[in-house]
Design an enzyme around this catalytic site. Structure first.
Site, PDB file in Angstrom:
ATOM      1  CB  ALA A 142      11.486   3.858  -6.872  1.00  0.00           C
ATOM      2  CB  SER A 143       6.960  -0.156  -8.321  1.00  0.00           C
ATOM      3  OG  SER A 143       6.243  -0.350  -6.955  1.00  0.00           O
ATOM      4  NE  ARG A 144       1.914  -0.263  -7.516  1.00  0.00           N
ATOM      5  CZ  ARG A 144       1.128   0.660  -6.715  1.00  0.00           C
ATOM      6  NH1 ARG A 144      -0.285   1.643  -7.731  1.00  0.00           N
ATOM      7  NH2 ARG A 144       0.751   0.222  -5.688  1.00  0.00           N
TER       8      ARG A 144
ATOM      9  CE1 TYR B 113      -2.231   8.501   1.951  1.00  0.00           C
ATOM     10  CE2 TYR B 113      -3.879  10.603   2.395  1.00  0.00           C
ATOM     11  CZ  TYR B 113      -2.629   9.864   1.624  1.00  0.00           C
ATOM     12  OH  TYR B 113      -1.108  10.779   0.813  1.00  0.00           O
TER      13      TYR B 113
ATOM     14  CE  LYS C  81       0.878  10.039   3.335  1.00  0.00           C
ATOM     15  NZ  LYS C  81       1.971   9.653   2.341  1.00  0.00           N
TER      16      LYS C  81
HETATM   17  P1  NAP Z   1       0.927   4.437  -4.870  1.00  0.00           P
HETATM   18  O1  NAP Z   1       0.264   5.411  -6.621  1.00  0.00           O
HETATM   19  O2  NAP Z   1      -0.542   3.714  -4.637  1.00  0.00           O
HETATM   20  O3  NAP Z   1       1.884   3.496  -5.221  1.00  0.00           O
HETATM   21  C1  NAP Z   1       2.395   3.604  -4.400  1.00  0.00           C
HETATM   22  C2  NAP Z   1       3.746   2.933  -4.105  1.00  0.00           C
HETATM   23  O4  NAP Z   1       4.642   2.990  -2.459  1.00  0.00           O
HETATM   24  C3  NAP Z   1       3.972   2.625  -5.211  1.00  0.00           C
HETATM   25  O5  NAP Z   1       5.493   1.548  -5.397  1.00  0.00           O
HETATM   26  C4  NAP Z   1       3.793   1.339  -3.545  1.00  0.00           C
HETATM   27  O6  NAP Z   1       5.338  -0.465  -4.414  1.00  0.00           O
HETATM   28  C5  NAP Z   1       5.018   1.843  -2.869  1.00  0.00           C
HETATM   29  N1  NAP Z   1       4.392   1.288  -1.119  1.00  0.00           N
HETATM   30  C6  NAP Z   1       3.127   0.113  -0.808  1.00  0.00           C
HETATM   31  N2  NAP Z   1       3.880   0.194   0.409  1.00  0.00           N
HETATM   32  C7  NAP Z   1       4.571  -0.507   0.377  1.00  0.00           C
HETATM   33  C8  NAP Z   1       4.993  -0.727   1.694  1.00  0.00           C
HETATM   34  N3  NAP Z   1       4.925  -1.092   2.655  1.00  0.00           N
HETATM   35  N4  NAP Z   1       6.575  -1.109   1.598  1.00  0.00           N
HETATM   36  C9  NAP Z   1       7.193  -0.130   0.055  1.00  0.00           C
HETATM   37  N5  NAP Z   1       6.365   0.181  -0.629  1.00  0.00           N
HETATM   38  C10 NAP Z   1       5.178   0.462  -0.469  1.00  0.00           C
HETATM   39  O7  NAP Z   1       0.956   6.226  -4.462  1.00  0.00           O
HETATM   40  P2  NAP Z   1       1.714   7.327  -4.845  1.00  0.00           P
HETATM   41  O8  NAP Z   1      -0.290   8.555  -5.947  1.00  0.00           O
HETATM   42  O9  NAP Z   1       2.450   7.215  -6.004  1.00  0.00           O
HETATM   43  O10 NAP Z   1       1.763   8.488  -3.702  1.00  0.00           O
HETATM   44  C11 NAP Z   1       3.269   7.446  -3.674  1.00  0.00           C
HETATM   45  C12 NAP Z   1       3.175   8.857  -2.358  1.00  0.00           C
HETATM   46  O11 NAP Z   1       2.832  10.400  -2.561  1.00  0.00           O
HETATM   47  C13 NAP Z   1       2.206   8.215  -0.956  1.00  0.00           C
HETATM   48  O12 NAP Z   1       3.232   8.439   0.056  1.00  0.00           O
HETATM   49  C14 NAP Z   1       1.072   9.202  -0.864  1.00  0.00           C
HETATM   50  O13 NAP Z   1       0.348   9.228   0.644  1.00  0.00           O
HETATM   51  C15 NAP Z   1       1.388  11.206  -1.158  1.00  0.00           C
HETATM   52  N6  NAP Z   1       0.569  11.529  -2.160  1.00  0.00           N
HETATM   53  C16 NAP Z   1      -0.259  10.637  -3.128  1.00  0.00           C
HETATM   54  C17 NAP Z   1      -0.981  11.798  -2.823  1.00  0.00           C
HETATM   55  C18 NAP Z   1      -1.867  11.209  -4.640  1.00  0.00           C
HETATM   56  O14 NAP Z   1      -3.348  11.933  -5.107  1.00  0.00           O
HETATM   57  N7  NAP Z   1      -1.358  10.593  -5.512  1.00  0.00           N
HETATM   58  C19 NAP Z   1      -1.290  13.034  -2.437  1.00  0.00           C
HETATM   59  C20 NAP Z   1      -0.813  13.119  -1.748  1.00  0.00           C
HETATM   60  C21 NAP Z   1       0.283  12.452  -0.943  1.00  0.00           C
HETATM   61  P3  NAP Z   1       3.992  -1.817  -4.745  1.00  0.00           P
HETATM   62  O15 NAP Z   1       3.229  -1.886  -5.889  1.00  0.00           O
HETATM   63  O16 NAP Z   1       5.263  -2.370  -5.324  1.00  0.00           O
HETATM   64  O17 NAP Z   1       3.694  -2.430  -3.743  1.00  0.00           O
END
Ligand code: NAP
Length: 242
Positions: free
Chosen positions: A9-11, A151, A155
């Site tokens: 939830a940080s980003r 990935y 998923k």
């Molecule tokens: P993001 O901007 O890269 O942020 C990822 C988040 O996950 C950060 O808060 C990070 O925390 C945390 N994280 C990563 N590894 C971790 C771990 N081992 N333990 C705890 N926290 C961890 O990603 P996002 O785009 O928001 O994606 C969020 C979710 O949606 C993911 O599951 C991703 O696969 C899914 N998703 C994203 C997209 C897209 O287009 N963005 C599309 C489909 C699905 P820190 O920074 O504190 O490490």
């Protein structure tokens, strides 16, 4: 007061979910792994706005850290009403260049992390006979993406996990659903660069990429009683891409 534990939830999407759930009156537990400052500032922002928010550092890929995070969260914020398994990582590159290390790390975070957090919250949810678990897949988990085999595979596994767990815990009054976003504007997609992102937007019937806030609203709705008869489902939020 209802409590939502949101991993990652940080980003990005997780931070947008934290804002949406706090605005809807939930106490929010913000999990992060590395981005401590961002998580702390977000918790402060939500608290300033009159909400209840706390940060929990844990690597969801470590079962002990995941369990300890849930234990502390229950102790400090009360019973967890909603768990959102949002934390995730991606890796792109040719399949023939994929290392064992990257492959295993993706499975540990994206799949095992979902397992560890879900397993930690479920005993209390089962005792109460209610609760909601949301998981994050991706449209790549549904249709597969070139140069994102690892990935996409993780998923796809999250979809299988969600459907099976929903069957098992449905009789206990717990709903489990999966969000499958398309391309969303977060740090995760910065690897693509502007040109590739523009091309992805053009390939999308709605002619744009998505916003984290749009995914957050879907999560909020799925967690609510309005979605009380929905479980075991994979909901695409992808602008019509697939
Ligand atoms: P993001 O901007 O890269 O942020 C990822 C988040 O996950 C950060 O808060 C990070 O925390 C945390 N994280 C990563 N590894 C971790 C771990 N081992 N333990 C705890 N926290 C961890 O990603 P996002 O785009 O928001 O994606 C969020 C979710 O949606 C993911 O599951 C991703 O696969 C899914 N998703 C994203 C997209 C897209 O287009 N963005 C599309 C489909 C699905 P820190 O920074 O504190 O490490």
């Amino acid at each position: 007061m209802k409590t939502a534990l949101i991993t990652g939830a940080s980003r990005g999407i997780g931070a947008a979910m934290a804002r949406a759930f706090a605005e809807a009156g939930y106490a929010v537990a913000l999990n992060y792994r590395q981005s401590e400052e961002k998580a702390r500032r977000l918790a402060e922002e939500l608290t300033r706005q009159g909400g209840v928010a706390a940060c929990y550092r844990a690597d969801v890929a470590d079962p002990h850290q995941a369990e300890e995070m849930v234990r502390r969260c229950e102790e400090e914020l009360g019973q967890i009403t909603v768990l959102i398994n949002n934390a995730g990582i991606s890796a792109d590159g040719l399949f023939t260049d994929l290392t064992d290390e990257v492959w295993h790390r993706l499975w540990e975070v994206n799949v095992s992390g979902t397992l560890y957090c879900s397993r930690a919250v479920l005993p209390a949810m089962i005792r109460r006979g209610s609760g909601v678990i949301l998981t994050l897949s991706s449209m790549w988990g549904q249709v597969g993406a070139s140069c994102e085999v690892a990935y996409s595979a993780t998923k796809a596994a999250v979809i299988g996990f969600t459907r099976a767990l929903a069957q098992e815990v449905g009789p206990a009054g717990i709903r489990v659903n999966c969000l499958a976003p398309g391309v969303i504007d977060t740090d995760m997609n910065q690897v693509y660069g502007k040109e590739a992102l523009d091309a992805l937007a053009q390939e999308t019937p709605l002619q744009r990429i998505g916003r984290p806030e749009e995914v957050a609203q879907l999560a909020l709705w799925l967690a609510s009683e309005k979605a009380g008869f929905i479980t075991g489902q994979v909901i695409g939020i992808n602008g019509g891409f697939c």
